[in-house]
Scaffold this active site. Structure first.
Site, PDB file in Angstrom:
ATOM      1  N   GLU A 140     -12.894 -40.987-136.465  1.00 54.39           N
ATOM      2  CA  GLU A 140     -13.790 -39.845-136.320  1.00 54.39           C
ATOM      3  C   GLU A 140     -13.910 -39.172-137.678  1.00 54.39           C
ATOM      4  OE1 GLU A 140     -16.191 -38.482-135.413  1.00 54.39           O
ATOM      5  OE2 GLU A 140     -15.867 -37.265-133.632  1.00 54.39           O
ATOM      6  N   ASN A 151      -6.520 -26.033-138.041  1.00 52.59           N
ATOM      7  CA  ASN A 151      -7.130 -25.713-139.334  1.00 52.59           C
ATOM      8  C   ASN A 151      -6.090 -25.571-140.450  1.00 52.59           C
ATOM      9  OD1 ASN A 151      -9.510 -25.917-138.034  1.00 52.59           O
ATOM     10  ND2 ASN A 151     -10.287 -23.890-138.586  1.00 52.59           N
ATOM     11  N   GLU A 152      -4.875 -25.126-140.082  1.00 49.59           N
ATOM     12  CA  GLU A 152      -3.825 -25.042-141.116  1.00 49.59           C
ATOM     13  C   GLU A 152      -3.482 -26.460-141.600  1.00 49.59           C
ATOM     14  OE1 GLU A 152      -3.658 -23.395-138.179  1.00 49.59           O
ATOM     15  OE2 GLU A 152      -4.075 -21.411-139.000  1.00 49.59           O
TER      16      GLU A 152
HETATM   17  C1  LIG Z   1      -8.425 -27.717-125.978  1.00 49.78           C
HETATM   18  C2  LIG Z   1      -7.413 -28.703-126.475  1.00 49.78           C
HETATM   19  C3  LIG Z   1      -7.513 -30.019-126.082  1.00 49.78           C
HETATM   20  C4  LIG Z   1      -6.562 -30.947-126.502  1.00 49.78           C
HETATM   21  N1  LIG Z   1      -6.640 -32.228-126.014  1.00 49.78           N
HETATM   22  C5  LIG Z   1      -5.650 -33.103-126.306  1.00 49.78           C
HETATM   23  C6  LIG Z   1      -5.645 -34.407-125.706  1.00 49.78           C
HETATM   24  O1  LIG Z   1      -6.534 -34.761-124.926  1.00 49.78           O
HETATM   25  N2  LIG Z   1      -4.615 -35.214-125.975  1.00 49.78           N
HETATM   26  C7  LIG Z   1      -3.613 -34.872-126.826  1.00 49.78           C
HETATM   27  O2  LIG Z   1      -2.728 -35.687-127.054  1.00 49.78           O
HETATM   28  N3  LIG Z   1      -3.578 -33.641-127.405  1.00 49.78           N
HETATM   29  C8  LIG Z   1      -4.571 -32.763-127.158  1.00 49.78           C
HETATM   30  N4  LIG Z   1      -4.561 -31.490-127.716  1.00 49.78           N
HETATM   31  C9  LIG Z   1      -3.403 -31.111-128.503  1.00 49.78           C
HETATM   32  C10 LIG Z   1      -3.690 -30.860-129.976  1.00 49.78           C
HETATM   33  O3  LIG Z   1      -3.773 -32.067-130.674  1.00 49.78           O
HETATM   34  C11 LIG Z   1      -2.535 -29.958-130.480  1.00 49.78           C
HETATM   35  O4  LIG Z   1      -2.662 -28.725-129.829  1.00 49.78           O
HETATM   36  C12 LIG Z   1      -2.597 -29.754-131.971  1.00 49.78           C
HETATM   37  O5  LIG Z   1      -2.290 -30.945-132.646  1.00 49.78           O
HETATM   38  C13 LIG Z   1      -1.634 -28.646-132.411  1.00 49.78           C
HETATM   39  O6  LIG Z   1      -0.358 -28.892-131.928  1.00 49.78           O
HETATM   40  P1  LIG Z   1       0.472 -27.781-131.109  1.00 49.78           P
HETATM   41  O7  LIG Z   1      -0.410 -27.207-130.061  1.00 49.78           O
HETATM   42  O8  LIG Z   1       1.756 -28.407-130.673  1.00 49.78           O
HETATM   43  O9  LIG Z   1       0.767 -26.631-132.140  1.00 49.78           O
HETATM   44  P2  LIG Z   1       1.864 -26.639-133.276  1.00 49.78           P
HETATM   45  O10 LIG Z   1       1.861 -27.930-133.990  1.00 49.78           O
HETATM   46  O11 LIG Z   1       3.156 -26.181-132.683  1.00 49.78           O
HETATM   47  O12 LIG Z   1       1.313 -25.523-134.244  1.00 49.78           O
HETATM   48  C14 LIG Z   1       1.468 -24.123-133.972  1.00 49.78           C
HETATM   49  C15 LIG Z   1       0.886 -23.344-135.172  1.00 49.78           C
HETATM   50  O13 LIG Z   1       1.610 -23.669-136.365  1.00 49.78           O
HETATM   51  C16 LIG Z   1       0.726 -24.185-137.350  1.00 49.78           C
HETATM   52  N5  LIG Z   1       1.389 -25.284-138.085  1.00 49.78           N
HETATM   53  C17 LIG Z   1       2.059 -26.343-137.562  1.00 49.78           C
HETATM   54  N6  LIG Z   1       2.518 -27.146-138.546  1.00 49.78           N
HETATM   55  C18 LIG Z   1       2.130 -26.582-139.721  1.00 49.78           C
HETATM   56  C19 LIG Z   1       2.266 -26.951-141.090  1.00 49.78           C
HETATM   57  N7  LIG Z   1       2.914 -28.079-141.436  1.00 49.78           N
HETATM   58  N8  LIG Z   1       1.717 -26.151-142.025  1.00 49.78           N
HETATM   59  C20 LIG Z   1       1.027 -25.016-141.688  1.00 49.78           C
HETATM   60  N9  LIG Z   1       0.855 -24.612-140.391  1.00 49.78           N
HETATM   61  C21 LIG Z   1       1.403 -25.385-139.433  1.00 49.78           C
HETATM   62  C22 LIG Z   1      -0.476 -24.717-136.583  1.00 49.78           C
HETATM   63  O14 LIG Z   1      -1.632 -24.743-137.380  1.00 49.78           O
HETATM   64  C23 LIG Z   1      -0.584 -23.721-135.444  1.00 49.78           C
HETATM   65  O15 LIG Z   1      -1.260 -22.571-135.882  1.00 49.78           O
HETATM   66  C24 LIG Z   1      -5.508 -30.542-127.353  1.00 49.78           C
HETATM   67  C25 LIG Z   1      -5.433 -29.224-127.783  1.00 49.78           C
HETATM   68  C26 LIG Z   1      -6.376 -28.301-127.345  1.00 49.78           C
HETATM   69  C27 LIG Z   1      -6.252 -26.875-127.812  1.00 49.78           C
END
Ligand SMILES: Cc1cc2nc3c(=O)[nH]c(=O)nc-3n(C[C@H](O)[C@H](O)[C@H](O)COP(=O)(O)OP(=O)(O)OC[C@H]3O[C@@H](n4cnc5c(N)ncnc54)[C@H](O)[C@@H]3O)c2cc1C
Length: 398
Positions: free
Chosen positions: A244, A384-385
Site C-alpha cells: 500500500e 502518525n508518530e
Molecule cells: C480503527 C482501527 C482499525 C484497526 N484495524 C486493525 C486490523 O484490522 N488488524 C490489525 O492487526 N490491527 C488493526 N489496527 C491496529 C493498529 O495497527 C494499531 O492500533 C497501531 O499500529 C497502533 O498500535 P497500538 O494501538 O497498540 O498503540 P501503541 O503502539 O501502544 O501506541 C500508543 C501511542 O504511542 C505512540 N508510539 C508508539 N511507539 C512509538 C515510538 N516508537 N515513537 C513515538 N511514538 C510511539 C503511538 O504513536 C501512539 O500515539 C487498527 C487500529 C484502529 C485504530
C-alpha cells in the site's frame, strides 16, 4: 517530472470515471459520501462488480486477475474511485492477503484462495495487532504450536477490523519463542468458523462497530494453512505493508469531501449570508485545499518514482502521504462540524432507545460520527508518530 497525462491516460481516466459512477449502485456510493457504515453485502456487491470488470485486484499478478497497469493508471483508478465515493475493494482481500498468497503461497493455496478472495467469496480480516503489540508488532505473543499435521493456536488479537463479517483471518503467530523476535513469527490462514475462536466487539467513540477483539483458545488449524515457510512471517508482513504505497493518502476521498463541504456550506447561513461566502470560512477551506493540492503533487512524485522500485519494497515517501493525508482528512471532518454548527451536537448514532426525529437538517447527522470516527486515521496503518520516525530516519537521515 512530466505531470501531463498522455491521451491514453486521459481516456483511461474517463473510462474509470464513467464506470465507477454508473456501475456501482448509487445507494452504496451515497453511504460512502455520508460516512454511513457499509454492510457486508454492500462491500461484497461492490467488489463483485469490480471483479466482473477485472478491476477488483489490479495490483495482483495478471495470471490471478491483476492488470498490467502503469503506476499512473493505478493512481488514476484510485483517484476516480475515491472521488466517485465508490467503496474500495476490501483491503484485507485485495491489498493484504491476496498479494501475499500470490507471492509466497503454494500453487495449491493460490488455486484454493485467490479466485475466491478476488471475488469476495471469502471475506478476510487481519489478525496482526495484539494488546501491547501494535507499533511494536514484532513483540506479538499469539502462539502457534505444531502438533502432528495441525497448528494449535492460543492468544488474542485486537482492533481486528470487521472480524464480525469475516470468513477467514490471516494471522501472525509466534512459532519459535526462542528465536530473535522477527525470526520466530509465521503467517497462518485460519477459518473463522473453527471451534475455539471468539469475536468480541469494541464499540468506537462514534457508536460504530468496526473493530473487535479475537480470542484463540486451542484452535486447531491444518498444517497446510501456513503461508510460505515457517518463521518467515515477518518478511511476508513487511511485503504486505509495502504493497500500500500511494492510495493511503486518500486524496480522491478528500477531494470528494471538499466538494460536499462546499455544497453544504452553500445551504447553511453565517448571519445573513451563506456560509460559503463567509471570508473566514473561505480562508479555512482554501488553506486545506492548498495542502491537498501539495499532497497530490507529492503523490504524483511518488507515483513517478514507483517505476524504479522493486515490487513489495516499501517506499519511505509513503509515510509522508499517510501522515499528511490523515491530517487533511481529520481537518475536513472538523470543517464539516463547523458547517452544520450546533446541529452536529444532538445526534448520536445507534443510541439505544433513540426514536426522536433528527434535530436540524438530515445531512447534519453525518458530521459528528464522522468527526469522531476519523480519529482513527492517524492511528491505523502505523500511527502518525511512527510515520514521523520513518520520515526522520529513512528520508531525512537523522
Ligand atoms: C480503527 C482501527 C482499525 C484497526 N484495524 C486493525 C486490523 O484490522 N488488524 C490489525 O492487526 N490491527 C488493526 N489496527 C491496529 C493498529 O495497527 C494499531 O492500533 C497501531 O499500529 C497502533 O498500535 P497500538 O494501538 O497498540 O498503540 P501503541 O503502539 O501502544 O501506541 C500508543 C501511542 O504511542 C505512540 N508510539 C508508539 N511507539 C512509538 C515510538 N516508537 N515513537 C513515538 N511514538 C510511539 C503511538 O504513536 C501512539 O500515539 C487498527 C487500529 C484502529 C485504530
Amino acid at each position: 517530472m512530466d505531470l501531463n497525462f498522455t491521451p491514453e491516460e486521459i481516456a483511461f481516466r474517463e473510462e474509470a470515471r464513467r464506470f465507477f459512477r454508473t456501475e456501482i449502485p448509487a445507494a452504496i456510493r451515497a453511504k460512502v459520501a455520508e460516512g454511513e457504515g457499509l454492510t457486508r453485502d454492500d462491500m461484497i456487491t461492490s467488489q463483485r462488480i469490480l471483479n466482473a470488470r477485472g478491476w477488483a485486484v489490479p495490483n495482483w499478478p495478471v495470471q490471478w486477475g491483476g492488470q498490467d497497469w502503469s503506476p499512473i493508471q493505478v493512481y488514476l483508478y484510485q483517484d476516480e474511485m475515491q472521488q466517485a465515493d465508490c467503496p474500495p475493494p476490501i483491503a484485507f482481500n485485495a491489498s493484504m492477503v491476496g498479494p501475499v498468497i500470490a507471492q509466497f503461497g503454494s500453487e495449491e493455496m493460490k488455486q484454493r484462495f485467490l479466485p475466491a478472495t478476488a471475488n469476495a467469496d471469502i471475506f478476510w480480516c487481519q489478525g496482526f495487532s495484539e494488546p501491547g503489540s501494535g507499533s511494536d508488532l514484532a513483540s506479538l505473543r499469539t502462539k502457534a504450536e505444531r502438533k502432528g499435521d495441525k497448528w494449535i493456536i492460543n492468544g488474542q488479537k485486537i482492533w481486528t477490523t470487521l472480524a464480525q463479517y469475516a470468513d477467514w483471518i490471516f494471522c501472525l503467530c509466534r512459532t519459535d519463542p526462542s528465536a530473535k523476535q522477527q525470526e520466530g513469527i509465521s503467517f497462518i490462514l485460519i477459518d473463522m468458523k473453527t471451534p475455539g475462536i471468539t469475536v468480541r466487539p469494541i464499540y468506537t467513540i462514534d457508536g460504530g462497530r468496526e473493530v473487535n477483539e479475537v480470542f484463540f483458545d486451542n484452535v486447531e488449524v491444518p498444517a497446510e494453512n501456513l503461508v510460505g515457510q515457517e518463521n518467515k512471517g515477518w518478511d511476508y508482513a513487511k511485503f504486505l505493508l509495502g504493497n500500500e504505497r500511494t492510495g493511503i493518502a486518500r486524496v480522491g476521498n478528500s477531494k470528494a469531501k471538499i466538494a460536499r463541504i462546499k455544497h453544504l456550506a452553500a445551504l447553511e447561513f453565517a448571519g445573513e449570508q451563506p456560509l460559503i461566502e463567509d471570508p473566514r470560512f473561505q480562508e479555512k477551506l482554501a488553506a486545506i485545499e492548498v495542502e491537498l493540492k501539495a499532497l497530490e503533487m507529492t503523490q504524483l512524485r511518488v507515483v513517478s518514482d514507483e517505476r524504479k522500485l522493486a515490487k513489495g519494497k516499501q517506499n519511505p515517501a509513503s509515510s509522508i502521504l499517510k501522515l499528511k493525508g490523515s491530517v487533511i482528512q481529520q481537518q475536513l471532518t472538523e470543517l464539516l462540524m463547523e458547517v452544520v454548527g450546533p446541529y452536529a451536537m444532538p445526534y448520536q448514532r445507534d443510541f439505544d432507545g433513540n426514536n426522536e426525529p433528527v434535530v436540524g437538517p438530515g445531512y447534519a447527522t453525518e458530521a459528528a460520527p464522522m468527526y469522531f470516527n476519523y480519529r482513527k486515521v492517524s492511528i491505523y496503518g502505523g500511527s502518525n508518530e511512527i510515520q514521523r520516525n520513518i520520515i526522520a530516519k529513512a528520508i531525512l537521515g537523522l
